[in-house]
Write an enzyme that holds these catalytic residues in place. Structure first.
Site, mmCIF file in Angstrom:
data_model
loop_
_atom_site.group_PDB
_atom_site.id
_atom_site.type_symbol
_atom_site.label_atom_id
_atom_site.label_comp_id
_atom_site.label_asym_id
_atom_site.label_seq_id
_atom_site.Cartn_x
_atom_site.Cartn_y
_atom_site.Cartn_z
ATOM 1 N N ASP A 11 0.871 -1.170 0.000
ATOM 2 C CA ASP A 11 0.000 0.000 0.000
ATOM 3 C C ASP A 11 0.911 1.225 0.000
ATOM 4 O O ASP A 11 2.127 1.096 0.152
ATOM 5 C CB ASP A 11 -0.889 0.000 1.268
ATOM 6 C CG ASP A 11 -1.799 1.215 1.334
ATOM 7 O OD1 ASP A 11 -2.458 1.527 0.327
ATOM 8 O OD2 ASP A 11 -1.852 1.883 2.388
ATOM 9 N N SER A 12 0.307 2.394 -0.132
ATOM 10 C CA SER A 12 1.096 3.622 -0.082
ATOM 11 C C SER A 12 1.602 3.904 1.334
ATOM 12 O O SER A 12 2.528 4.675 1.512
ATOM 13 C CB SER A 12 0.233 4.794 -0.535
ATOM 14 O OG SER A 12 -0.912 4.876 0.298
ATOM 15 N N TYR A 43 -1.079 7.855 -2.829
ATOM 16 C CA TYR A 43 -1.247 7.381 -4.207
ATOM 17 C C TYR A 43 -2.489 8.014 -4.851
ATOM 18 O O TYR A 43 -2.551 8.206 -6.057
ATOM 19 C CB TYR A 43 -1.443 5.856 -4.220
ATOM 20 C CG TYR A 43 -0.179 5.025 -4.201
ATOM 21 C CD1 TYR A 43 1.068 5.585 -3.924
ATOM 22 C CD2 TYR A 43 -0.241 3.653 -4.470
ATOM 23 C CE1 TYR A 43 2.212 4.789 -3.902
ATOM 24 C CE2 TYR A 43 0.896 2.856 -4.458
ATOM 25 C CZ TYR A 43 2.122 3.422 -4.170
ATOM 26 O OH TYR A 43 3.238 2.637 -4.153
ATOM 27 N N CYS A 74 -4.358 -1.841 -1.686
ATOM 28 C CA CYS A 74 -4.577 -0.422 -1.944
ATOM 29 C C CYS A 74 -5.598 -0.330 -3.077
ATOM 30 O O CYS A 74 -5.401 -0.940 -4.142
ATOM 31 C CB CYS A 74 -3.254 0.202 -2.370
ATOM 32 S SG CYS A 74 -3.400 1.865 -3.013
ATOM 33 N N GLU A 153 -2.801 9.326 8.212
ATOM 34 C CA GLU A 153 -1.335 9.155 8.232
ATOM 35 C C GLU A 153 -0.665 10.174 9.159
ATOM 36 O O GLU A 153 0.405 9.915 9.679
ATOM 37 C CB GLU A 153 -0.758 9.254 6.811
ATOM 38 C CG GLU A 153 -1.136 8.105 5.897
ATOM 39 C CD GLU A 153 -0.230 6.864 6.053
ATOM 40 O OE1 GLU A 153 0.864 6.964 6.629
ATOM 41 O OE2 GLU A 153 -0.653 5.780 5.585
ATOM 42 N N HIS A 187 -7.224 2.657 3.965
ATOM 43 C CA HIS A 187 -7.056 3.438 5.194
ATOM 44 C C HIS A 187 -8.399 3.588 5.934
ATOM 45 O O HIS A 187 -8.427 3.761 7.136
ATOM 46 C CB HIS A 187 -6.555 4.852 4.882
ATOM 47 C CG HIS A 187 -5.096 4.947 4.558
ATOM 48 N ND1 HIS A 187 -4.565 4.509 3.363
ATOM 49 C CD2 HIS A 187 -4.050 5.445 5.271
ATOM 50 C CE1 HIS A 187 -3.262 4.747 3.349
ATOM 51 N NE2 HIS A 187 -2.920 5.312 4.486
#
Ligand code: DGL
Length: 259
Positions: A11-12, A43, A74, A153, A187
């Site tokens: 994933d990012s 991303y 993702c 994040e 997320h």
């Protein structure tokens, strides 16, 4: 003899850890390698071309680590790079995070459902196109919600700010009367509690559990492994490491690997 298989996930950033968590519950004995591409996060705001290029490098790396099952953890990469990856790496088995959720939606009672996703995922129309193939009268309304990934994040979970932003998005007139929400970004399962508070009667689809079922179904019934997980990221930011530890209880070492 049981076949040894290793699952590679990417994933990012942190989002794919929601999928890893579900996989650890479903398939605790299988070895796993996780790659978080924090250097290129998010991303969702990148071009398809950029997402494809990052994804190709990461899958090459995961294959070199011995992974033969790749979970594209993702949505943005699943939408932009899924078919390219399958063509480029024909020896690997791929599970993306969109198809299993679409199949689950198609098999459920038709209702008005919100798809919250990154700009890349919503732009792709991947959920709507794949759902259309099932020919079910399911009304899916997609809304780009780009502020949510940076909030997560950056450690804003639990601050109340993520709830206000989510509320702003859920108040979009296009989502009036929704009965279910698909977290169309890996997320977003971390926003499940906030969503339940804001929209108590609305069903939150457990996408990571659905994906874990799909991964289980492609593995052999008996898979040998030590159940170890190895963690890599492309940029070790202090906030990422703190969140991986506090939100996902990951105390293990993250190895920095720029691809
Ligand atoms: N978690 C990812 C997704 O499912 C990517 C979010 C981002 O980096 O924008 O789309």
């Amino acid at each position: 003899m049981n076949k040894q298989r290793k699952i590679g996930l990417f994933d990012s950033g942190l989002g794919g850890l929601t999928v890893l968590h579900a996989l650890e519950e479903k398939l605790p004995g299988v070895d796993k390698v996780y790659y978080g591409d924090t250097l290129h996060l998010p991303y969702g705001d990148k071009s398809d071309e950029a997402i494809r290029s990052f994804s190709r490098e990461i899958v090459g790396f995961l294959a070199a680590q011995g992974c033969d099952v790749i979970v594209i953890a993702c949505n943005s990469a699943s939408a932009a790079a899924g078919s390219m990856l399958e063509e480029s790496f024909p020896d690997l088995t791929f599970i993306n995070v969109i198809d299993p959720v679409v199949a689950a939606l198609a098999g459920s009672v038709p209702r008005k459902t919100a798809l919250l996703g990154t700009r890349a995922t919503v732009r792709s129309g991947a959920y709507a196109k794949r759902l259309a193939a099932f020919k079910v009268p399911h009304e899916l309304v997609a809304l780009p919600t780009p502020l949510l990934v940076p909030l997560i994040e950056d450690g804003f979970l639990g601050s109340g700010i993520e709830e206000s932003v989510l509320e702003h998005y859920l108040n979009d007139p296009s989502l009036n009367g929704i009965e279910a929400i698909v977290p169309g970004c890996t997320h977003y399962p971390l926003l499940r509690e906030a969503a339940a508070k804001l929209r108590p009667g609305v069903d939150w689809i457990d996408a990571p559990a659905i994906v874990a079922e799909a991964v289980d179904s492609v593995l052999d019934a008996a898979v040998d492994g030590s159940g170890s997980t190895t963690y890599y990221l492309s940029d070790a930011t202090p906030s990422f490491l703190a969140l991986a530890s506090s939100t996902f209880s990951i105390k293990a070492h993250w190895e920095k690997k720029v691809l």
